[in-house]
Design an enzyme around this catalytic site. Structure first.
Site, short mmCIF file in Angstrom:
data_model
loop_
_atom_site.label_atom_id
_atom_site.label_comp_id
_atom_site.label_asym_id
_atom_site.label_seq_id
_atom_site.Cartn_x
_atom_site.Cartn_y
_atom_site.Cartn_z
N ASP A 1 0.82 -1.21 0.00
CA ASP A 1 0.00 0.00 0.00
C ASP A 1 0.85 1.25 0.00
OD1 ASP A 1 -2.78 -0.94 0.13
OD2 ASP A 1 -2.16 -1.86 2.03
N ASP B 1 -10.48 -5.18 -0.77
CA ASP B 1 -9.44 -4.58 0.06
C ASP B 1 -10.05 -3.72 1.17
OD1 ASP B 1 -7.08 -3.63 1.06
OD2 ASP B 1 -6.62 -2.33 -0.66
C1 DX5 Z 1 -6.09 0.78 3.06
C2 DX5 Z 1 -5.26 -0.20 2.28
C3 DX5 Z 1 -5.56 -1.62 2.64
C4 DX5 Z 1 -5.32 -1.96 4.08
C5 DX5 Z 1 -5.83 -3.33 4.37
O1 DX5 Z 1 -5.75 2.07 2.67
O2 DX5 Z 1 -5.47 -0.07 0.90
O3 DX5 Z 1 -4.84 -2.50 1.79
O4 DX5 Z 1 -3.99 -1.88 4.46
O5 DX5 Z 1 -5.71 -3.57 5.72
P1 DX5 Z 1 -6.86 -4.28 6.54
O6 DX5 Z 1 -7.07 -5.62 5.91
O7 DX5 Z 1 -6.33 -4.33 7.94
O8 DX5 Z 1 -8.10 -3.42 6.40
ZN ZN Z 2 -4.61 -1.71 -0.40
#
Ligand code: DX5
Ligand code: ZN
Length: 238
Positions: free
Chosen positions: A46, A189
């Site tokens: 990310d 996501d």
């Molecule tokens: C949010 C990101 C995600 C996030 C996912 O901005 O794009 O990929 O890190 O993390 P979880 O699964 O903990 O929501």
């Molecule tokens: Zn992401």
């Protein structure tokens, strides 16, 4: 002979992509290693620029450093306002899939990015924030997408709760992709956890990003297999 509905005829493989943002950021290499040990299909990186979304994570230098440690597919989620300015650097750093946000693109800029990404033999993805509908120009380009990220939290941080109001949109997008018989993976996501993977795959998702859903668990390696098993079971074992 009765024809099988396309959605049944062409099930995409269930894949898991741990999001390293949820691990200790001083030990990102370890997060990638955990993904490898858990036999993840890819690792989700990310990138946030502090402008497109309210956080700043890491850039191409970090991707490059991680690249030296692993052969896993790098699924780079670019939550940045100026993708054209930075795309080459992320390609050179070793990203395999480069995903850009629809909110900062139009047909022309997407085509430009696609040209750059495909010229280097990489895959292109498109991401939608929870409130963003699939734009018409993107609908016309579904066949060129390796992944379509349907975000179920607002971009910025790991550890948020999945926004279930996105489910109807996920279903609409899944139907479009099934109708067109496109190879596009439907990537979910945000807030993916063992408790909701079933729902997500029944609505059409097949590529599961999980940050806290993997790295905040007691045994992150086992958590990857657990997500995969639950998702597979929810689809009736395939
Ligand atoms: C949010 C990101 C995600 C996030 C996912 O901005 O794009 O990929 O890190 O993390 P979880 O699964 O903990 O929501
Ligand atoms: Zn992401």
């Amino acid at each position: 002979m009765t024809e099988q509905p396309r959605t049944l005829a062409k099930k995409k493989p269930i894949m898991v992509a741990p999001s390293v943002l949820a691990w200790d950021l001083s030990r990102l290499g370890e997060a990638v290693e955990i993904a490898s040990r858990g036999k993840a299909d890819m690792v989700h990186l990310d990138v946030i620029d502090g402008h497109f979304a309210p956080n700043i994570t890491f850039g191409p230098g970090t991707v490059k450093a991680l690249r030296k440690t692993s052969d896993l597919t790098f699924d780079t989620h670019l939550m940045i306002s100026e993708p054209i300015r930075y795309v080459e650097r992320f390609i050179e750093a070793g990203s395999d899939i480069l995903t850009f946000h629809a909110e900062v693109l139009n047909a022309e800029s997407f085509d430009l990015l696609q040209g750059m990404v495909h010229a280097k033999g990489k895959g292109i993805g498109l991401a939608l924030k929870p409130q963003t509908e699939l734009p018409r120009w993107a609908e016309e380009r579904l066949d060129s997408l390796k992944t379509l990220i349907v975000m179920t939290v607002n971009p910025g941080f790991s550890g948020q709760t999945m926004d279930m109001s996105v489910m109807p949109k996920l279903e609409r997008i899944s139907a479009l992709i099934a109708e067109g018989d496109y190879e596009t993976n439907i990537e979910i996501d945000g807030g993916v956890e063992p408790e909701n993977v079933g729902e997500v795959v029944r609505r059409g998702g097949n590529l599961l990003v999980a940050g806290a859903g993997v790295y905040a668990k007691k045994d992150p390696v086992a958590a990857i297999a657990d997500l995969r098993a639950r998702a597979t079971a929810a689809r009736g074992g395939a």
